[in-house]
Design an enzyme around this catalytic site. Structure first.
Site, PDB file in Angstrom:
ATOM      1  N   HIS A  42     -44.009  20.728 -18.631  1.00 19.50           N
ATOM      2  CA  HIS A  42     -44.366  19.796 -17.617  1.00 19.50           C
ATOM      3  C   HIS A  42     -45.311  18.539 -18.355  1.00 19.50           C
ATOM      4  O   HIS A  42     -46.247  18.280 -18.238  1.00 19.50           O
ATOM      5  CB  HIS A  42     -45.758  20.700 -17.002  1.00 19.50           C
ATOM      6  CG  HIS A  42     -46.138  20.441 -15.668  1.00 19.50           C
ATOM      7  ND1 HIS A  42     -47.306  20.786 -15.114  1.00 19.50           N
ATOM      8  CD2 HIS A  42     -45.725  19.538 -14.837  1.00 19.50           C
ATOM      9  CE1 HIS A  42     -47.394  20.219 -13.986  1.00 19.50           C
ATOM     10  NE2 HIS A  42     -46.732  19.384 -13.624  1.00 19.50           N
ATOM     11  N   SER A  86     -51.098  19.914 -12.659  1.00 19.55           N
ATOM     12  CA  SER A  86     -50.682  18.927 -11.398  1.00 19.55           C
ATOM     13  C   SER A  86     -51.986  18.178 -10.848  1.00 19.55           C
ATOM     14  O   SER A  86     -53.056  18.627 -10.900  1.00 19.55           O
ATOM     15  CB  SER A  86     -50.352  19.932 -10.393  1.00 19.55           C
ATOM     16  OG  SER A  86     -49.258  20.738 -10.858  1.00 19.55           O
ATOM     17  N   LYS A 101     -51.099  12.314 -14.272  1.00 23.93           N
ATOM     18  CA  LYS A 101     -49.843  12.149 -15.075  1.00 23.93           C
ATOM     19  C   LYS A 101     -48.931  10.780 -14.532  1.00 23.93           C
ATOM     20  O   LYS A 101     -48.485  10.075 -15.339  1.00 23.93           O
ATOM     21  CB  LYS A 101     -48.921  13.209 -15.315  1.00 23.93           C
ATOM     22  CG  LYS A 101     -49.225  14.473 -15.907  1.00 23.93           C
ATOM     23  CD  LYS A 101     -47.883  15.380 -16.231  1.00 23.93           C
ATOM     24  CE  LYS A 101     -47.406  15.922 -15.182  1.00 23.93           C
ATOM     25  NZ  LYS A 101     -48.309  16.928 -14.466  1.00 23.93           N
ATOM     26  N   TYR A 111     -41.704  21.871   1.366  1.00 24.20           N
ATOM     27  CA  TYR A 111     -42.465  21.235   0.661  1.00 24.20           C
ATOM     28  C   TYR A 111     -41.667  20.933  -0.772  1.00 24.20           C
ATOM     29  O   TYR A 111     -41.176  21.874  -1.306  1.00 24.20           O
ATOM     30  CB  TYR A 111     -43.798  21.770   0.292  1.00 24.20           C
ATOM     31  CG  TYR A 111     -44.556  21.156  -0.632  1.00 24.20           C
ATOM     32  CD1 TYR A 111     -45.345  19.979  -0.535  1.00 24.20           C
ATOM     33  CD2 TYR A 111     -44.706  21.560  -2.050  1.00 24.20           C
ATOM     34  CE1 TYR A 111     -46.047  19.243  -1.345  1.00 24.20           C
ATOM     35  CE2 TYR A 111     -45.267  20.885  -3.042  1.00 24.20           C
ATOM     36  CZ  TYR A 111     -46.133  19.723  -2.671  1.00 24.20           C
ATOM     37  OH  TYR A 111     -46.745  19.243  -3.696  1.00 24.20           O
ATOM     38  N   CYS A 148     -53.727  15.727 -12.039  1.00 23.34           N
ATOM     39  CA  CYS A 148     -54.456  15.161 -13.074  1.00 23.34           C
ATOM     40  C   CYS A 148     -54.216  13.982 -13.445  1.00 23.34           C
ATOM     41  O   CYS A 148     -54.800  13.560 -14.894  1.00 23.34           O
ATOM     42  CB  CYS A 148     -54.875  16.204 -14.077  1.00 23.34           C
ATOM     43  SG  CYS A 148     -55.471  17.774 -13.627  1.00 23.34           S
ATOM     44  N   GLY A 157     -42.075  20.848  -4.286  1.00 25.98           N
ATOM     45  CA  GLY A 157     -42.196  21.837  -5.321  1.00 25.98           C
ATOM     46  C   GLY A 157     -41.508  23.165  -4.871  1.00 25.98           C
ATOM     47  O   GLY A 157     -41.103  23.922  -5.679  1.00 25.98           O
ATOM     48  N   LYS A 206     -39.493  21.694 -10.033  1.00 23.59           N
ATOM     49  CA  LYS A 206     -40.133  22.750 -10.754  1.00 23.59           C
ATOM     50  C   LYS A 206     -39.193  23.968 -10.960  1.00 23.59           C
ATOM     51  O   LYS A 206     -39.357  24.624 -11.898  1.00 23.59           O
ATOM     52  CB  LYS A 206     -41.450  23.242  -9.648  1.00 23.59           C
ATOM     53  CG  LYS A 206     -42.370  22.277  -9.462  1.00 23.59           C
ATOM     54  CD  LYS A 206     -42.935  21.478 -10.813  1.00 23.59           C
ATOM     55  CE  LYS A 206     -43.916  20.482 -10.346  1.00 23.59           C
ATOM     56  NZ  LYS A 206     -44.365  19.595 -11.437  1.00 23.59           N
ATOM     57  N   ARG A 220     -47.291  23.617  -3.064  1.00 19.19           N
ATOM     58  CA  ARG A 220     -46.784  24.543  -3.734  1.00 19.19           C
ATOM     59  C   ARG A 220     -47.535  26.007  -3.432  1.00 19.19           C
ATOM     60  O   ARG A 220     -48.551  25.901  -3.291  1.00 19.19           O
ATOM     61  CB  ARG A 220     -46.658  24.652  -5.169  1.00 19.19           C
ATOM     62  CG  ARG A 220     -45.683  23.489  -5.674  1.00 19.19           C
ATOM     63  CD  ARG A 220     -45.336  23.491  -7.164  1.00 19.19           C
ATOM     64  NE  ARG A 220     -46.561  22.771  -7.944  1.00 19.19           N
ATOM     65  CZ  ARG A 220     -47.659  23.407  -8.452  1.00 19.19           C
ATOM     66  NH1 ARG A 220     -47.502  24.710  -8.445  1.00 19.19           N
ATOM     67  NH2 ARG A 220     -48.665  22.776  -8.986  1.00 19.19           N
ATOM     68  N   SER A 240     -50.898  14.699  -0.199  1.00 15.86           N
ATOM     69  CA  SER A 240     -49.719  13.597   0.593  1.00 15.86           C
ATOM     70  C   SER A 240     -49.314  13.136  -0.461  1.00 15.86           C
ATOM     71  O   SER A 240     -49.786  12.818  -1.553  1.00 15.86           O
ATOM     72  CB  SER A 240     -50.365  12.739   1.506  1.00 15.86           C
ATOM     73  OG  SER A 240     -51.365  11.908   0.867  1.00 15.86           O
ATOM     74  N   ARG A 241     -48.081  12.577  -0.488  1.00 10.95           N
ATOM     75  CA  ARG A 241     -46.836  12.400  -1.504  1.00 10.95           C
ATOM     76  C   ARG A 241     -45.924  11.187  -1.062  1.00 10.95           C
ATOM     77  O   ARG A 241     -45.807  11.042  -0.212  1.00 10.95           O
ATOM     78  CB  ARG A 241     -45.997  13.507  -1.905  1.00 10.95           C
ATOM     79  CG  ARG A 241     -46.716  14.820  -2.530  1.00 10.95           C
ATOM     80  CD  ARG A 241     -47.250  14.686  -3.667  1.00 10.95           C
ATOM     81  NE  ARG A 241     -47.687  16.012  -4.342  1.00 10.95           N
ATOM     82  CZ  ARG A 241     -47.635  16.347  -5.397  1.00 10.95           C
ATOM     83  NH1 ARG A 241     -46.921  15.992  -6.339  1.00 10.95           N
ATOM     84  NH2 ARG A 241     -48.347  17.344  -5.986  1.00 10.95           N
ATOM     85  N   ASP A 291     -43.191  13.571 -14.933  1.00 13.08           N
ATOM     86  CA  ASP A 291     -43.742  15.118 -14.332  1.00 13.08           C
ATOM     87  C   ASP A 291     -43.099  16.068 -15.660  1.00 13.08           C
ATOM     88  O   ASP A 291     -43.714  17.009 -16.031  1.00 13.08           O
ATOM     89  CB  ASP A 291     -43.174  15.492 -13.080  1.00 13.08           C
ATOM     90  CG  ASP A 291     -43.915  16.529 -12.456  1.00 13.08           C
ATOM     91  OD1 ASP A 291     -45.216  16.812 -12.719  1.00 13.08           O
ATOM     92  OD2 ASP A 291     -43.058  17.364 -11.772  1.00 13.08           O
ATOM     93  N   ASN A 330     -57.334   3.904 -20.467  1.00 20.44           N
ATOM     94  CA  ASN A 330     -56.985   5.054 -21.338  1.00 20.44           C
ATOM     95  C   ASN A 330     -56.092   4.459 -22.553  1.00 20.44           C
ATOM     96  O   ASN A 330     -55.928   5.322 -23.490  1.00 20.44           O
ATOM     97  CB  ASN A 330     -56.256   5.982 -20.575  1.00 20.44           C
ATOM     98  CG  ASN A 330     -57.065   6.846 -19.618  1.00 20.44           C
ATOM     99  OD1 ASN A 330     -58.455   6.768 -19.783  1.00 20.44           O
ATOM    100  ND2 ASN A 330     -56.666   7.270 -18.495  1.00 20.44           N
TER     101      ASN A 330
HETATM  102  C1  OXD Z   1     -46.858  19.557  -9.127  1.00 20.44           C
HETATM  103  C2  OXD Z   1     -45.834  18.312  -8.856  1.00 20.44           C
HETATM  104  O1  OXD Z   1     -47.353  20.129  -8.126  1.00 20.44           O
HETATM  105  O2  OXD Z   1     -45.488  17.509  -9.861  1.00 20.44           O
HETATM  106  O3  OXD Z   1     -47.212  19.539 -10.399  1.00 20.44           O
HETATM  107  O4  OXD Z   1     -45.709  17.938  -7.854  1.00 20.44           O
HETATM  108 MN    MN Z   2     -46.098  18.391 -11.711  1.00 19.87          MN
END
Ligand code: OXD
Ligand code: MN
Length: 592
Positions: free
Chosen positions: A231, A253, A257, A202, A255, A204, A211, A74, A368-369, A280, A496
């Site tokens: 978020h 982002s 989720k 990309y 972290c 986002g 987003k 982003r 990478s996603r 997300d 957790n």
């Molecule tokens: C972010 C995502 O960048 O969810 O937060 O892709």
């Molecule tokens: Mn996100």
């Protein structure tokens, strides 16, 4: 003009006509959302090189997209909220006057689809039948965007039918343009319910339902209509007794989720089950009883790949072995996807397709996603499609903090919880262009996503007790504490769940906690630590409030909040003064 598809809604038809006159495509194609259509999109992208096939025996229906190397995250510095009055966008957003933004974008879009096909994607954010769902149409010239929108949203004919009935929808216009970072902008016009994005493919920046619509435009709309667009992941936690609680968690982002949303219970907690609703974004509404309910506007995941393996996130690891689009991962000799943290295989080509020996740096890009439909997830909750969503028991904020923030603490009230959310800070990650590992303030994990002035946003959060006496409890967690040598103090991942259990027990008023100036913290006996290799000293470090450091932190939060000026709600400042006063008379863990 060669056109496939149309609509009975004149406003939509006129808009599409108008955009096609500006962008001048060769062809217009209205997406219907069918599986055949998806297969055809993939076929075309394989033919034109946008995608390549991964090993179809071990990764059936999985494909790789290598993006332009300048287009991997982003771009917050090129993202604008264009409100008539600058202060409405607030210091948290880049602002441009709507007229100026429109003339800049009109010039970029002029003729930009010449020789290409213009795709019209009607989509619905949220279950098609949900009163809480909202509609949008994205126009794009990118096949990759269409395929990702198919996995990430409910798009096509069913969405179009609802748009035609309701008439109200967000207008999103996207073109990948020349992928020139100098000619790249992501513009939001919340007052016009419209988005314009140019020069990036990309996620986002380009999947406008995510987003841009579901957070920036929706948060603005939500303030006017009395709900919240956040978020946040949404997850159901079922105990061995069959009792399920749903929680919504906001972390910045990259972290964790996605990991938390599909956590695999540790061996020490047999009989516990996890039900994922979203990883997300959550839209939160009060129902007629004052119960906060959540829906996930999305229907797929665009997750960070590195670090995913059978130990960290077995569900994600399994769900990306079929029907997935990978972006910017490395590949092995036998053409399987590879990324840092994958425990099998050896990378042969890096994310740009270069032999790894020649590559300088990571084999997979750190951002990478994978893109997959939510139904790929082994812990998918069927309630994801429930029109009324799920009742939320707890809201959990968190960040990536190697120091200071305890493993978990509970706010003393909703208003105090709003301060806890406003005080979220985290070390930056590769999800956004810029330095990585620098602590930055990220209130409610919404810094890059709140479509209006944070001061007004905090007021909106603070208004909820006027409308409900049954609001969820608010917590803060930090899975990322380290000692001076950089060793993580808490094992994280599946473990957790032990912390989530305490959170649920606190909501049910059946667990103890110790009151401190910053909130309630668990004592060692309040969290089941059996079977964990964690020393008493480490647990103490994880659950002690360092009064001096917290006094500095609260002062820094105060300065940050004050930077939003006169619009900051006095009630938020009062909460801050209360915590500071309490810190001044406290001596750590047990001090009230
Ligand atoms: C972010 C995502 O960048 O969810 O937060 O892709
Ligand atoms: Mn996100």
């Amino acid at each position: 003009m060669d056109t496939v598809g149309t609509t009975s809604l004149s406003e939509l038809r006129d808009w599409v006509d108008n955009i096609s006159q500006i962008t001048d495509p060769d062809k217009i194609y209205w997406c219907n959302g069918s599986e055949d259509e998806y297969a055809e999109l993939i076929r075309q992208m394989l033919a034109d090189g946008t995608l390549s096939e991964l090993n179809q025996e071990t990764y059936p229906n999985c494909y790789l997209h290598r993006s332009d190397p300048s287009d991997v995250a982003r771009v917050e510095h090129l993202t604008f909220v264009c409100t008539t009055v600058q202060d409405d966008a607030g210091p948290n957003n880049n602002w441009m006057a709507p007229d100026e933004a429109h003339s800049k974008m009109d010039a970029l879009f002029e003729g930009c689809m010449r020789g290409r096909t213009m795709y019209v994607i009607p989509y619905c954010m949220g279950p098609i039948e949900s009163p809480y769902a909202r509609l949008g149409v994205e126009i794009t010239d990118s096949l990759y965007v269409v395929a990702n929108m198919k996995l990430m949203t409910r798009m096509g004919d069913a969405a179009l039918r609802r748009i035609e009935t309701e008439g109200r929808f967000v207008k999103g216009l996207h073109s990948t343009g020349e992928l020139d970072p100098e000619r790249r902008f992501i513009m939001h016009f919340p007052e016009e319910l419209s988005i314009q994005s140019y020069g990036s493919g990309y996620g986002g920046n380009a999947l406008l339902g995510k987003k841009c619509h579901a957070l920036r435009i929706a948060s603005h709309q939500a303030r006017d209509e009395g709900w919240l667009a956040e978020h946040m992941l949404i997850v159901g936690i079922e105990s061995p007794e069959g009792e399920t609680h749903y929680i919504a968690c906001a972390f910045p982002s990259a972290c964790g989720k996605t990991n938390l949303a599909m956590l695999v219970p540790p061996d020490s907690m047999p009989g516990w089950k996890i039900w994922t609703l979203g990883d997300d974004i959550a839209w939160l509404h009060l129902d007629s009883e004052g119960q906060l309910r959540a829906i996930n506007p999305e229907s797929g995941y665009f997750g960070v790949v590195p670090g995913t393996n059978e130990n960290t996130n077995k569900n994600a690891y399994d769900m990306v072995t079929h029907d997935a689009i990978f972006t910017n991962v490395a590949t092995t000799d036998d053409n399987e996807p590879w990324w840092e943290g994958k425990t099998s295989g050896t990378p042969a080509l890096d994310w740009q397709g270069r032999p790894v020996e020649a590559a300088n740096g990571k084999a997979a890009h750190p951002n990478s996603r994978f893109t997959v439909a939510a139904t790929n997830n082994p812990s998918y909750s069927p309630l994801t499609e429930h029109p009324e969503g799920v009742p939320i028991s707890a809201i959990v904020f968190g960040g990536r903090r190697k120091e200071l923030a305890p493993l978990v603490y509970q706010a003393k009230s909703w208003a105090h919880g709003v301060l806890v959310g406003a005080g979220v800070a985290s070390e930056t990650t590769a999800a956004s262009v810029g330095d990585v590992g620098v602590v930055r303030r990220d209130p409610m994990a919404m810094k890059p996503f709140c479509g209006y002035n944070f001061a007004d946003y905090w007021s909106h959060w603070l208004s909820f007790p006027e409308r409900s006496e049954a609001l969820p409890d608010i917590f803060h967690v930090n899975w990322f504490r380290q000692d001076a040598e950089g060793r993580f103090l808490w094992p994280g991942f599946g473990e957790n769940l032990r912390v989530l259990k305490w959170i649920i027990d606190r909501c049910e008023r059946r667990a103890d906690g110790s009151e401190t100036a910053i909130g309630f913290l668990p004592m060692a006996e309040d969290i089941d630590l059996s079977g964990l290799d964690i020393s008493q000293a480490d647990f103490d470090a994880l659950t002690t409030v360092d009064v001096d450091a917290w006094t500095n932190e609260m002062s820094a939060i105060g300065e940050y909040i004050d930077s939003y000026g006169d619009r900051v709600p006095p009630a938020l400042k009062r909460e801050l003064s209360t915590v500071l006063a309490s810190l001044s008379t406290s001596n750590g863990k047990n001090a009230a």
